[in-house]
Design an enzyme around this catalytic site. Structure first.
Site, PDB file in Angstrom:
ATOM      1  N   GLU A 154      -4.931   6.309   4.102  1.00  0.00           N
ATOM      2  CA  GLU A 154      -3.915   5.654   3.804  1.00  0.00           C
ATOM      3  C   GLU A 154      -3.424   4.790   5.323  1.00  0.00           C
ATOM      4  O   GLU A 154      -3.113   3.651   5.272  1.00  0.00           O
ATOM      5  CB  GLU A 154      -2.497   6.134   3.115  1.00  0.00           C
ATOM      6  CG  GLU A 154      -1.494   5.296   2.729  1.00  0.00           C
ATOM      7  CD  GLU A 154      -1.946   4.241   1.687  1.00  0.00           C
ATOM      8  OE1 GLU A 154      -2.194   2.986   2.188  1.00  0.00           O
ATOM      9  OE2 GLU A 154      -2.066   4.356   0.546  1.00  0.00           O
ATOM     10  N   LYS A 230      -9.774  -3.184   9.876  1.00  0.00           N
ATOM     11  CA  LYS A 230      -8.696  -2.883   8.524  1.00  0.00           C
ATOM     12  C   LYS A 230      -9.201  -3.983   7.408  1.00  0.00           C
ATOM     13  O   LYS A 230      -9.288  -3.471   6.206  1.00  0.00           O
ATOM     14  CB  LYS A 230      -7.323  -3.349   8.875  1.00  0.00           C
ATOM     15  CG  LYS A 230      -6.722  -2.373   9.870  1.00  0.00           C
ATOM     16  CD  LYS A 230      -5.248  -2.755  10.279  1.00  0.00           C
ATOM     17  CE  LYS A 230      -4.740  -2.031  11.407  1.00  0.00           C
ATOM     18  NZ  LYS A 230      -3.291  -2.202  11.640  1.00  0.00           N
TER      19      LYS A 230
END
Ligand SMILES: NC(=O)c1ccc[n+]([C@@H]2O[C@H](COP(=O)([O-])OP(=O)(O)OC[C@H]3O[C@@H](n4cnc5c(N)ncnc54)[C@H](OP(=O)(O)O)[C@@H]3O)[C@@H](O)[C@H]2O)c1
Length: 363
Positions: A154, A230
């Site tokens: 996460e 990302k």
């Protein structure tokens, strides 16, 4: 030490790699949460080893809390783990792995961990990552690490924000990703806000550098490479078998400033002021705002400065906050939006700890 049971309490061994800003904050949060977790879930998280780039705190059995706190205080003052009474030099953190199950937590920014982490997974370990590099190396490593749900990550996308869990929840329930748009660099978000307020880019970059918002060499942020990593992790989470070179990132500086030393780069920042002032003015003339955006669709991804229209959720973003907008088959008319602080040691460590707890509950 494997998974152990003492007086009805299951112990979960933790090997943590990295005791920098996020790593030390995580140690504090984890030790502080232990009693509550024991009462709530009946397991005890035990640090078996903590490693930095040169050594480790490890003795083959759970580390006493007082030993850990003393080593973390010393580390914050610049003392390496090898200099701690329970510290020792190591060649590679992989030598710290126990025979039985454990959770390996990577809170470094180091490259090359994907192979030892995948080996640990195949030996039964579970992995929790804040480090983006293992998941943005080869696609095959991503598969080895994540298949079977062995790895939680996460904090790699939005620090403590529920970004990966939201995306996985959408996909697991049969939804289909149409487009993800995200502003996911706190540093670049801050710079966009400053530019919008009329601050020259050179002034904004120097201020961000002074306040510790940027990496020691601000080009590590301004290159956009971190945002591309990302974006790749989000795309791969959607099952897209892409490599990092398929996501070109637009840098904030010209090629001639890419090769000079850091001090010269900082001294020549004024060269960027006029071109950026012109881009801000051009966006404003269109009633738009300049944002550094990753756009991911099943057909491809792009990362760069975009003029977003005033009614777009990204236009209302201010300062270092992050925003992730998921347009899917079900969220077709209005996207599902996750927004909030996407950086900072406390929220990042909290995102990692939540992953550790979720993993421990499964174990
Ligand atoms: N800070 C944030 O807001 C934020 C947000 C989201 C994600 N993250 C991610 O979280 C990670 C950690 O960030 P940070 O700010 O804590 O970084 P940091 O302060 O630079 O700390 C990095 C730590 O990793 C250790 N390390 C480096 N290479 C290693 C190796 N090969 N083996 C073992 N340890 C190694 C370093 O050791 P030494 O102490 O010996 O140098 C240091 O303890 C990064 O991947 C970052 O991108 C950070």
């Amino acid at each position: 030490m494997g998974l152990g049971k003492s007086e009805a309490m299951t112990t979960i061994p933790i090997i943590q790699i990295g005791v920098g800003g996020v790593g030390r904050e995580l140690v504090g949060q984890l030790l502080g949460a232990r009693a509550v977790l024991e009462a709530r879930y009946g397991f005890r998280l035990e640090y078996l080893a903590l490693a930095d780039s040169a050594g480790a705190l490890a003795s083959g059995s759970p580390l006493p809390e007082a030993t850990i706190h003393a080593a973390m205080s010393a580390k914050a003052a610049g003392v390496r783990l090898t200099a701690s009474p329970a510290g020792r030099a190591i060649q590679n953190w992989a030598e710290l792995l126990p025979d039985g199950p454990c959770i390996v937590v990577d809170v470094t920014a180091a490259g090359g961990h994907e192979v030892p982490l995948a080996d640990a997974v195949s030996d039964g370990a579970r992995v929790v990552l804040a480090n983006k590099k293992p998941l943005s190396a080869m696609w095959s490593s991503f598969v080895e690490l994540t298949s079977g749900g062995a790895t939680r990550y996460e904090a790699t996308a939005g620090a403590g924000l529920p970004v990966i869990a939201t995306l996985q929840g959408l996909l697991d329930s049969g939804d289909r990703m149409v487009k993800i748009e995200a502003a996911m660099s706190g540093t670049l978000g801050y710079l966009c806000s400053e530019l919008e307020a009329g601050v020259p880019l050179s002034t904004a970059v120097r201020a961000a550098h002074r306040m510790g918002y940027t990496e020691p060499d601000p080009r590590d942020d301004l290159s956009g490479a971190d945002v591309a990593r990302k974006a790749l992790i989000l795309a791969r989470t959607c099952g897209l078998e892409w490599e990092l070179d398929t996501i070109p990132a637009e840098p904030w500086f010209s090629p001639k400033l890419a090769t000079v030393g850091r001090d010269e780069f900082m001294a020549r920042l004024e060269e960027l002021d006029a071109p950026f002032a012109a881009r801000v003015a051009e966006a404003r003339a269109q009633g738009a705002a300049l944002r550094y955006v990753a756009t991911i669709t099943p057909a491809g991804a792009s990362v760069g400065l975009r003029a977003v229209s005033a009614d777009h959720p990204l236009a209302s973003l201010r300062g270092p906050d992050n925003l992730f907008s998921f347009t899917t088959a079900r969220y077709a008319e209005r996207p599902l939006v996750v927004r909030g602080p996407g950086a900072g040691q406390a929220v990042t460590a909290a995102g990692v700890l939540a992953d550790i707890v979720a993993t421990a509950r499964e174990m």
